[in-house]
Design a protein around this motif. Sequence first.
Motif, PDB file in Angstrom:
ATOM      1  N   GLY A 159      -5.733  24.882  -3.178  1.00 10.46           N
ATOM      2  CA  GLY A 159      -6.479  23.694  -3.582  1.00 10.46           C
ATOM      3  C   GLY A 159      -5.569  22.492  -3.671  1.00 10.46           C
ATOM      4  N   SER A 160      -5.471  21.911  -4.848  1.00  9.81           N
ATOM      5  CA  SER A 160      -4.620  20.734  -5.020  1.00  9.81           C
ATOM      6  C   SER A 160      -3.213  21.101  -5.490  1.00  9.81           C
ATOM      7  N   PHE A 161      -2.950  22.374  -5.743  1.00 12.46           N
ATOM      8  CA  PHE A 161      -1.665  22.803  -6.305  1.00 12.46           C
ATOM      9  C   PHE A 161      -0.484  22.299  -5.490  1.00 12.46           C
ATOM     10  N   GLY A 162      -0.526  22.515  -4.172  1.00 12.19           N
ATOM     11  CA  GLY A 162       0.582  22.118  -3.312  1.00 12.19           C
ATOM     12  C   GLY A 162       0.699  20.624  -3.089  1.00 12.19           C
ATOM     13  N   LEU A 163      -0.309  19.855  -3.525  1.00 10.54           N
ATOM     14  CA  LEU A 163      -0.268  18.398  -3.396  1.00 10.54           C
ATOM     15  C   LEU A 163       0.337  17.736  -4.630  1.00 10.54           C
ATOM     16  N   GLU A 164       0.612  18.526  -5.659  1.00 16.46           N
ATOM     17  CA  GLU A 164       1.073  17.993  -6.935  1.00 16.46           C
ATOM     18  C   GLU A 164       2.592  18.071  -7.037  1.00 16.46           C
ATOM     19  N   ALA A 165       3.206  16.986  -7.445  1.00 14.38           N
ATOM     20  CA  ALA A 165       4.660  16.861  -7.413  1.00 14.38           C
ATOM     21  C   ALA A 165       5.363  17.967  -8.178  1.00 14.38           C
ATOM     22  N   GLU A 166       4.860  18.289  -9.363  1.00 12.49           N
ATOM     23  CA  GLU A 166       5.546  19.279 -10.206  1.00 12.49           C
ATOM     24  C   GLU A 166       5.445  20.692  -9.643  1.00 12.49           C
ATOM     25  N   HIS A 167       4.578  20.895  -8.638  1.00 18.38           N
ATOM     26  CA  HIS A 167       4.399  22.215  -8.046  1.00 18.38           C
ATOM     27  C   HIS A 167       4.981  22.314  -6.634  1.00 18.38           C
ATOM     28  N   ALA A 168       5.626  21.257  -6.170  1.00 20.68           N
ATOM     29  CA  ALA A 168       6.085  21.221  -4.781  1.00 20.68           C
ATOM     30  C   ALA A 168       7.005  22.394  -4.450  1.00 20.68           C
ATOM     31  N   GLN A 169       7.977  22.644  -5.312  1.00 20.19           N
ATOM     32  CA  GLN A 169       8.930  23.714  -5.032  1.00 20.19           C
ATOM     33  C   GLN A 169       8.271  25.086  -5.129  1.00 20.19           C
ATOM     34  N   HIS A 170       7.368  25.258  -6.084  1.00 21.14           N
ATOM     35  CA  HIS A 170       6.663  26.534  -6.199  1.00 21.14           C
ATOM     36  C   HIS A 170       5.780  26.774  -4.976  1.00 21.14           C
ATOM     37  N   SER A 171       5.093  25.729  -4.529  1.00 17.61           N
ATOM     38  CA  SER A 171       4.211  25.838  -3.370  1.00 17.61           C
ATOM     39  C   SER A 171       4.981  26.258  -2.132  1.00 17.61           C
ATOM     40  N   LEU A 172       6.113  25.608  -1.896  1.00 19.01           N
ATOM     41  CA  LEU A 172       6.919  25.942  -0.724  1.00 19.01           C
ATOM     42  C   LEU A 172       7.490  27.352  -0.836  1.00 19.01           C
ATOM     43  N   ALA A 173       7.913  27.739  -2.031  1.00 25.94           N
ATOM     44  CA  ALA A 173       8.477  29.078  -2.221  1.00 25.94           C
ATOM     45  C   ALA A 173       7.444  30.156  -1.933  1.00 25.94           C
ATOM     46  N   MET A 174       6.202  29.914  -2.324  1.00 27.86           N
ATOM     47  CA  MET A 174       5.138  30.886  -2.028  1.00 27.86           C
ATOM     48  C   MET A 174       4.936  31.022  -0.524  1.00 27.86           C
ATOM     49  N   ALA A 175       4.962  29.904   0.183  1.00 27.16           N
ATOM     50  CA  ALA A 175       4.791  29.936   1.636  1.00 27.16           C
ATOM     51  C   ALA A 175       5.962  30.629   2.316  1.00 27.16           C
ATOM     52  N   GLN A 176       7.156  30.408   1.779  1.00 25.35           N
ATOM     53  CA  GLN A 176       8.364  30.964   2.396  1.00 25.35           C
ATOM     54  C   GLN A 176       8.498  32.462   2.191  1.00 25.35           C
ATOM     55  N   GLN A 177       7.793  33.001   1.231  1.00 27.06           N
ATOM     56  CA  GLN A 177       7.963  34.415   0.911  1.00 27.06           C
ATOM     57  C   GLN A 177       7.523  35.329   2.062  1.00 27.06           C
TER      58      GLN A 177
END
Length: 494
Positions: free
Chosen positions: A398-416
């Motif tokens: 949803g909007s999680f990956g668009l939010e600044a404070e979640h940017a690193q978490h979002s990318l880490a999930m994709a990279q896994q």
Amino acid sequence: MTDSSISQDLSLQLDWSDYRDAGMGDAYADIPKYGGHYAKAIAACINSRQCEADGKQVMCPSYRISGDPNLATGGRVRLLKAALSTSQAQSPLLDPELQQAMDLCVSCKGCKRECESNVDMPLIKAEYLAQKYALQPRSWRSRLMAALPQWQHQHPWMDAFIQLRNRSRLLRRIVDPLMGLNPAVNLPTRAGRSIKQPDSANGSGVSGNLNGHKVALFIDTFTRYYEPHIAAAAISVLEASGYQVMLLQPESGGRSEQDSRPYCCGRTWLAQGMIDQARAEARRLIQAIVPLVEQGYSIVGLEASCVLGLRDDAQALGLGKNAVTAAKNSFLFEEFLAREAKSGRLNLSLSSPASATLVHGHCHQKAVGAMKSVRRVLKLLPDHAFDFIESSCCGMAGSFGLEAEHAQHSLAMAQQDLLPALAARGDRQVIANGFSCRQQIRHHSDAKPLHLAELIAGCLEDYPARSADQSPNEGDVRERNIRKQEESPIETSG
């Protein structure tokens, strides 16, 4: 709807009455003192720690990238129990540790399927957010994300500002800190064309082969405004098999702006804990669905989170028997095709795809077991090889990956799991039915993901003739061009 047995210290917004008997008579259930049936829903967890297990499962994405037990379903349960066992006069729901744990829940619904107790943490989170924002102000970003279906309809000019923000590095540096946006990714932009009522809606059919079965296609907000070509592809597939297809939408010329606004499941509101607004949206949609069901229509949707919201989450909004009727007659596109193929009613003449395919499943597809339907549909294509990516959440959520404070978490999930699989895909076409998933894939790879409806439509013998007026999604093309023009990656904020 308010739970009739709640503590005076917690006024619940969702209907938790299904849990009225949960844990009763069980000395080990450890039901918190406050929260009524909501507390019982939380206490359904038996602390088996399955949510912390390794292996091929969806839950819990934030735990999988961090190893922090507070970020597993069981960890969130422990923190919530502690908060609901404390006098609510002390505002324990605002405890920083609990707030962080709930903030990093991406509402994947993996726990609803994979947990032995079927703990529904995304719905628990929606109630939590409603309680939290009853105690503190809500951000403008939260309000804008929730109201996306409304402002896309009423204020389409806002999209011009979003396009400008995507193009301008300078504007990103000004706007993104103010709104808390992730500067490393583009916001989705409108496709620039609308979806027409299908030719078969009045029973005439495009090829005269109507089989008497009727489908009402529910076009969700994301498909309607950002990727309408997917709806066009779905219509082509359904009509080619002889179904009478109509769009589930209000009649034009409604008495008010509210009457004419496209239907919405309320997902964006629910995700932000704005329960009253989510209930109003879901009620309006369900009231439109029930008469169609009575006329023999099946309801088919394209976006897993929206269909699951209608079938599952809407049951907690207190909308009665109509919600149950709508849920029983609503299907994902792939579920409907698989069901019709099994019954022998699906009559499609399909050619082989140009390449093998690699499929990434949306978390909510996995939560309802819809990946089995995807497999059955893909098997309809002759001489076709396909594989599934074994992964958890893509990280956009949803909007999680668009939010600044979640940017690193979002990318880490994709990279896994996801991004390594995409990097090794070779010439295989990528299929991803989730809007968020396709956005994440475009942001972090050179893949051009398709919805399953597009793949099947492309294999219809006469699809080019059917879709001569259906140009590629202008928003997708524009976004890819913008990314190519960017000089260098933008650092993300943590």
